[in-house]
Design an enzyme around this catalytic site. Structure first.
Site, PDB file in Angstrom:
ATOM      1  N   LYS A 103       0.450  -1.265  -0.044  1.00 48.90           N
ATOM      2  CA  LYS A 103      -0.039  -0.089  -0.149  1.00 48.90           C
ATOM      3  C   LYS A 103       0.588   1.203  -0.026  1.00 48.90           C
ATOM      4  O   LYS A 103       0.487   2.377  -0.769  1.00 48.90           O
ATOM      5  CB  LYS A 103      -0.787   0.441   0.882  1.00 48.90           C
ATOM      6  CG  LYS A 103      -2.227  -0.492   1.009  1.00 48.90           C
ATOM      7  CD  LYS A 103      -2.294  -1.355   2.471  1.00 48.90           C
ATOM      8  CE  LYS A 103      -1.882  -1.913   3.959  1.00 48.90           C
ATOM      9  NZ  LYS A 103      -0.990  -3.541   3.399  1.00 48.90           N
ATOM     10  N   ILE A 104       1.616   1.348   0.851  1.00 54.76           N
ATOM     11  CA  ILE A 104       2.611   2.273   1.169  1.00 54.76           C
ATOM     12  C   ILE A 104       3.727   2.814   0.141  1.00 54.76           C
ATOM     13  O   ILE A 104       3.601   3.920  -1.262  1.00 54.76           O
ATOM     14  CB  ILE A 104       3.195   2.448   2.058  1.00 54.76           C
ATOM     15  CG1 ILE A 104       2.763   2.610   3.387  1.00 54.76           C
ATOM     16  CG2 ILE A 104       4.210   3.934   2.384  1.00 54.76           C
ATOM     17  CD1 ILE A 104       2.629   2.000   4.931  1.00 54.76           C
ATOM     18  N   ASP A 144       9.442  -6.186  -5.487  1.00 56.13           N
ATOM     19  CA  ASP A 144       8.963  -6.888  -4.732  1.00 56.13           C
ATOM     20  C   ASP A 144       8.275  -8.175  -4.784  1.00 56.13           C
ATOM     21  O   ASP A 144       8.122  -8.481  -6.258  1.00 56.13           O
ATOM     22  CB  ASP A 144       7.311  -6.321  -4.465  1.00 56.13           C
ATOM     23  CG  ASP A 144       6.359  -6.230  -3.257  1.00 56.13           C
ATOM     24  OD1 ASP A 144       6.563  -8.038  -2.628  1.00 56.13           O
ATOM     25  OD2 ASP A 144       5.892  -5.522  -2.881  1.00 56.13           O
ATOM     26  N   CYS A 181       8.708  -2.848   2.391  1.00 51.82           N
ATOM     27  CA  CYS A 181       8.872  -4.160   2.836  1.00 51.82           C
ATOM     28  C   CYS A 181       8.922  -4.155   3.936  1.00 51.82           C
ATOM     29  O   CYS A 181       9.355  -3.820   5.310  1.00 51.82           O
ATOM     30  CB  CYS A 181       9.618  -4.907   1.905  1.00 51.82           C
ATOM     31  SG  CYS A 181      11.251  -4.238   2.189  1.00 51.82           S
ATOM     32  N   THR A 208      11.618   4.661   5.828  1.00 48.25           N
ATOM     33  CA  THR A 208       9.867   4.811   6.677  1.00 48.25           C
ATOM     34  C   THR A 208       9.202   3.263   7.023  1.00 48.25           C
ATOM     35  O   THR A 208       8.365   3.691   7.490  1.00 48.25           O
ATOM     36  CB  THR A 208       9.368   5.854   5.692  1.00 48.25           C
ATOM     37  OG1 THR A 208       8.891   5.199   4.813  1.00 48.25           O
ATOM     38  CG2 THR A 208      10.121   6.912   5.799  1.00 48.25           C
ATOM     39  N   SER A 209      10.341   2.370   6.811  1.00 47.85           N
ATOM     40  CA  SER A 209       9.983   1.225   7.315  1.00 47.85           C
ATOM     41  C   SER A 209       9.954   0.352   8.795  1.00 47.85           C
ATOM     42  O   SER A 209       9.270   1.417   9.216  1.00 47.85           O
ATOM     43  CB  SER A 209       9.864   0.161   6.045  1.00 47.85           C
ATOM     44  OG  SER A 209       8.619  -0.740   6.176  1.00 47.85           O
ATOM     45  N   ARG A 210      10.837  -0.054   8.395  1.00 47.90           N
ATOM     46  CA  ARG A 210      11.575  -0.179   9.987  1.00 47.90           C
ATOM     47  C   ARG A 210      13.364  -0.281  10.268  1.00 47.90           C
ATOM     48  O   ARG A 210      13.660  -0.505   8.990  1.00 47.90           O
ATOM     49  CB  ARG A 210      10.923  -1.981  10.319  1.00 47.90           C
ATOM     50  CG  ARG A 210       9.365  -1.943  10.403  1.00 47.90           C
ATOM     51  CD  ARG A 210       9.157  -1.782  11.844  1.00 47.90           C
ATOM     52  NE  ARG A 210       7.638  -1.674  11.872  1.00 47.90           N
ATOM     53  CZ  ARG A 210       6.799  -0.713  11.803  1.00 47.90           C
ATOM     54  NH1 ARG A 210       6.986   0.016  11.402  1.00 47.90           N
ATOM     55  NH2 ARG A 210       5.624  -1.068  11.825  1.00 47.90           N
ATOM     56  N   ASP A 238      13.156   7.881   9.526  1.00 49.85           N
ATOM     57  CA  ASP A 238      12.163   7.809  10.382  1.00 49.85           C
ATOM     58  C   ASP A 238      12.046   6.721  11.213  1.00 49.85           C
ATOM     59  O   ASP A 238      11.713   7.050  12.369  1.00 49.85           O
ATOM     60  CB  ASP A 238      11.147   7.740   9.574  1.00 49.85           C
ATOM     61  CG  ASP A 238       9.560   8.122  10.668  1.00 49.85           C
ATOM     62  OD1 ASP A 238       9.822   9.109  11.793  1.00 49.85           O
ATOM     63  OD2 ASP A 238       8.619   7.785  10.973  1.00 49.85           O
ATOM     64  N   GLU A 292      15.399   1.735  17.632  1.00 48.79           N
ATOM     65  CA  GLU A 292      14.267   3.120  18.536  1.00 48.79           C
ATOM     66  C   GLU A 292      13.777   2.917  19.623  1.00 48.79           C
ATOM     67  O   GLU A 292      13.810   4.024  20.212  1.00 48.79           O
ATOM     68  CB  GLU A 292      13.946   3.154  16.769  1.00 48.79           C
ATOM     69  CG  GLU A 292      13.014   2.045  17.264  1.00 48.79           C
ATOM     70  CD  GLU A 292      12.128   3.139  15.700  1.00 48.79           C
ATOM     71  OE1 GLU A 292      11.769   3.045  14.320  1.00 48.79           O
ATOM     72  OE2 GLU A 292      10.331   2.708  16.130  1.00 48.79           O
ATOM     73  N   HIS A 340      10.424   8.430  13.742  1.00 45.64           N
ATOM     74  CA  HIS A 340       8.845   7.595  13.706  1.00 45.64           C
ATOM     75  C   HIS A 340       7.770   7.764  13.740  1.00 45.64           C
ATOM     76  O   HIS A 340       6.804   7.659  14.324  1.00 45.64           O
ATOM     77  CB  HIS A 340       8.472   6.255  14.701  1.00 45.64           C
ATOM     78  CG  HIS A 340       8.064   4.680  13.433  1.00 45.64           C
ATOM     79  ND1 HIS A 340       8.749   3.867  14.184  1.00 45.64           N
ATOM     80  CD2 HIS A 340       6.811   5.162  13.304  1.00 45.64           C
ATOM     81  CE1 HIS A 340       7.766   2.917  13.520  1.00 45.64           C
ATOM     82  NE2 HIS A 340       7.297   3.708  13.361  1.00 45.64           N
TER      83      HIS A 340
HETATM   84  P1  NAD Z   1       1.940  -4.218   3.059  1.00 52.58           P
HETATM   85  O1  NAD Z   1       1.487  -5.432   3.268  1.00 52.58           O
HETATM   86  O2  NAD Z   1       1.078  -3.339   1.610  1.00 52.58           O
HETATM   87  O3  NAD Z   1       3.182  -4.101   2.188  1.00 52.58           O
HETATM   88  C1  NAD Z   1       4.129  -4.427   2.230  1.00 52.58           C
HETATM   89  C2  NAD Z   1       4.831  -5.295   0.486  1.00 52.58           C
HETATM   90  O4  NAD Z   1       6.707  -5.716   1.419  1.00 52.58           O
HETATM   91  C3  NAD Z   1       4.414  -6.692   0.830  1.00 52.58           C
HETATM   92  O5  NAD Z   1       3.835  -6.268  -1.247  1.00 52.58           O
HETATM   93  C4  NAD Z   1       5.029  -7.553   0.038  1.00 52.58           C
HETATM   94  O6  NAD Z   1       4.913  -8.293  -0.850  1.00 52.58           O
HETATM   95  C5  NAD Z   1       6.340  -6.838   0.058  1.00 52.58           C
HETATM   96  N1  NAD Z   1       7.780  -6.919   0.326  1.00 52.58           N
HETATM   97  C6  NAD Z   1       8.277  -8.151   1.061  1.00 52.58           C
HETATM   98  N2  NAD Z   1       9.404  -9.232   1.043  1.00 52.58           N
HETATM   99  C7  NAD Z   1       9.656  -8.293   0.588  1.00 52.58           C
HETATM  100  C8  NAD Z   1      11.206  -8.266   0.408  1.00 52.58           C
HETATM  101  N3  NAD Z   1      12.185  -9.370   0.542  1.00 52.58           N
HETATM  102  N4  NAD Z   1      11.325  -7.360  -1.235  1.00 52.58           N
HETATM  103  C9  NAD Z   1      10.970  -5.996  -1.081  1.00 52.58           C
HETATM  104  N5  NAD Z   1       9.556  -6.254  -1.173  1.00 52.58           N
HETATM  105  C10 NAD Z   1       9.240  -7.375  -0.231  1.00 52.58           C
HETATM  106  O7  NAD Z   1       2.539  -2.676   3.771  1.00 52.58           O
HETATM  107  P2  NAD Z   1       2.335  -1.089   3.819  1.00 52.58           P
HETATM  108  O8  NAD Z   1       1.099  -1.197   4.308  1.00 52.58           O
HETATM  109  O9  NAD Z   1       2.767  -0.949   2.681  1.00 52.58           O
HETATM  110  O10 NAD Z   1       3.510  -0.641   4.915  1.00 52.58           O
HETATM  111  C11 NAD Z   1       5.102  -1.381   4.281  1.00 52.58           C
HETATM  112  C12 NAD Z   1       5.769  -1.190   5.693  1.00 52.58           C
HETATM  113  O11 NAD Z   1       5.413   0.496   6.426  1.00 52.58           O
HETATM  114  C13 NAD Z   1       5.979  -1.531   7.171  1.00 52.58           C
HETATM  115  O12 NAD Z   1       6.328  -2.876   7.267  1.00 52.58           O
HETATM  116  C14 NAD Z   1       5.519  -0.711   8.176  1.00 52.58           C
HETATM  117  O13 NAD Z   1       7.057  -1.490   8.832  1.00 52.58           O
HETATM  118  C15 NAD Z   1       5.913   0.846   7.323  1.00 52.58           C
HETATM  119  N6  NAD Z   1       5.016   1.303   8.175  1.00 52.58           N
HETATM  120  C16 NAD Z   1       5.749   2.181   8.570  1.00 52.58           C
HETATM  121  C17 NAD Z   1       5.258   3.833  10.210  1.00 52.58           C
HETATM  122  C18 NAD Z   1       5.941   4.800   9.865  1.00 52.58           C
HETATM  123  O14 NAD Z   1       5.599   5.324  10.414  1.00 52.58           O
HETATM  124  N7  NAD Z   1       7.135   4.820   9.839  1.00 52.58           N
HETATM  125  C19 NAD Z   1       3.886   3.356   9.656  1.00 52.58           C
HETATM  126  C20 NAD Z   1       2.985   2.441   8.579  1.00 52.58           C
HETATM  127  C21 NAD Z   1       4.119   1.180   8.189  1.00 52.58           C
END
Ligand code: NAD
Length: 333
Positions: free
Chosen positions: A154-155, A175, A207, A234-236, A260, A265, A297
């Protein structure tokens, strides 16, 4: 139903109280993070509500089950901090908020890219001190740059869309499960992750953190990137090996970084650590680089996201108590 809400700040409390319109839930707000020392605070509660940095390992889950907790409601999408196998073993059901506002994180990510490449943060400080020199503020255009998106959920898709359709960047992605919607968002898949590393001027991580994505950015992957690459996370935090990142910054292979999130953290984020000595040397080193821009974050933090988090958390708990399951259940399968 009584819910012990760990790791809460005022904005969590306000949004959860506002969404609890019929008073179905009774919240106990706890500032401390959930961990083996604080788990006991959930005694007499059927549910525990946690966020990204609460620790929910087997030891904590065993304690929670012994004091009668039946449900864990995550106020976030990621669930890497919960031992799902242990939760199943102790009969505790886990639910999450799969999508509270991907727009919030995607928009923040693009803002972070802009800040890093156009140096807004440095300009802000300079101007406030009456220094209007432009030296050191030279930027680059995003138009025409190749931006690599790792993870097109989604993001990632929304981030790619803003950059491609809004800025005219060439957005490529990797992906293991490509999205059929990528093309309409102006995103093309690279041939492989290595191909993305080799082609991208800017790389943005979207991811989840899993065993297979931990340290997806390490010395080996950094070596494959273009000299002068810009990295955004901005993921993890655990997606990046911080020591490798520091080496890449020190030898200038990486020209700038926007973060982020940070792998350790939980010792500092979501609290005022301004009067605390930073004991984590790699964190302190990262903060010392002139070309690293860091936030605590914050990407999720919009009014819309907080409302969605509160609404979904309450609906998850209502459904779990009424039917024993819910649409946002997280399992090991
Ligand atoms: P999502 O589940 O919609 O998408 C994650 C994507 O990553 C999927 O399409 C999946 O197939 C892909 N993926 C899995 N393994 C992979 C790999 N080895 N290589 C490449 N892609 C891979 O998740 P989302 O809602 O888009 O969120 C993504 C990440 O953002 C979350 O996992 C979370 O850690 C992070 N996040 C951060 C914040 C923040 O405040 N900083 C807020 C929300 C989410």
């Amino acid at each position: 139903m009584k819910v012990a809400v760990f790791g809460t700040r005022k904005y969590d409390q306000d949004s959860l109280q506002a969404a609890n319109v019929d008073g179905f839930l009774t919240f106990t707000f706890i500032e401390a993070l959930l961990d083996p020392r604080t788990a006991v605070l959930a005694a007499d509660h059927e549910a525990v509500c946690i966020f990204v940095n609460d620790k929910c390992n087997a030891e904590v889950l065993e304690q929670l089950s012994l004091i009668g907790v039946k449900f864990i409601a995550l106020r976030c999408a990621g669930f890497n901090n919960v031992d799902l196998e242990a939760a199943a073993r102790f009969g505790i059901k886990v639910a999450r908020v799969p999508a509270y506002s991907p727009e919030a994180v995607a928009e923040f990510t693009v803002g972070m890219i802009m800040t890093v490449v156009r140096k807004y943060h440095k300009a802000y400080n300079r101007v406030r001190e009456g220094n209007f020199l432009l030296d050191g503020l030279l930027g680059i255009n995003l138009h025409g740059k190749t931006i690599g998106i790792i993870g097109t959920g989604k993001i990632g898709l929304l981030t790619g869309r803003i950059l491609s359709l809004g800025f005219g960047s060439k957005v490529i992605a990797y992906d293991p499960y490509p999205s059929p919607a990528a093309a309409e968002h102006g995103i093309k898949y690279a041939d492989s992750l290595d191909d993305l590393f080799e082609q991208s001027d800017i790389i943005s991580l979207h991811c989840p953190l899993t065993d297979s994505t931990k340290y997806i950015i390490d010395d080996t992957s950094i070596k494959k990137m273009k000299p002068g690459v810009i990295l955004i996370n901005t993921s993890r935090g655990g997606l990046i090996d911080t020591y490798a990142l520091i080496r890449g910054l020190k030898n200038s292979h990486i020209s700038a970084v926007g973060l982020d999130v940070y792998e350790r953290e939980s010792s500092y984020f979501f609290a005022d650590s301004s009067a605390k000595v930073i004991a984590d040397d790699s964190f302190a080193r990262l903060l010392s680089f002139y070309n690293v821009f860091m936030t605590g974050h914050q990407a999720f933090l919009t009014e819309e996201a907080l409302k969605n988090i509160a609404d979904t958390t309450i609906s998850n708990l209502r459904s779990l108590i009424e039917s024993g399951t819910c649409a946002c259940l997280v399992t090991t399968q």
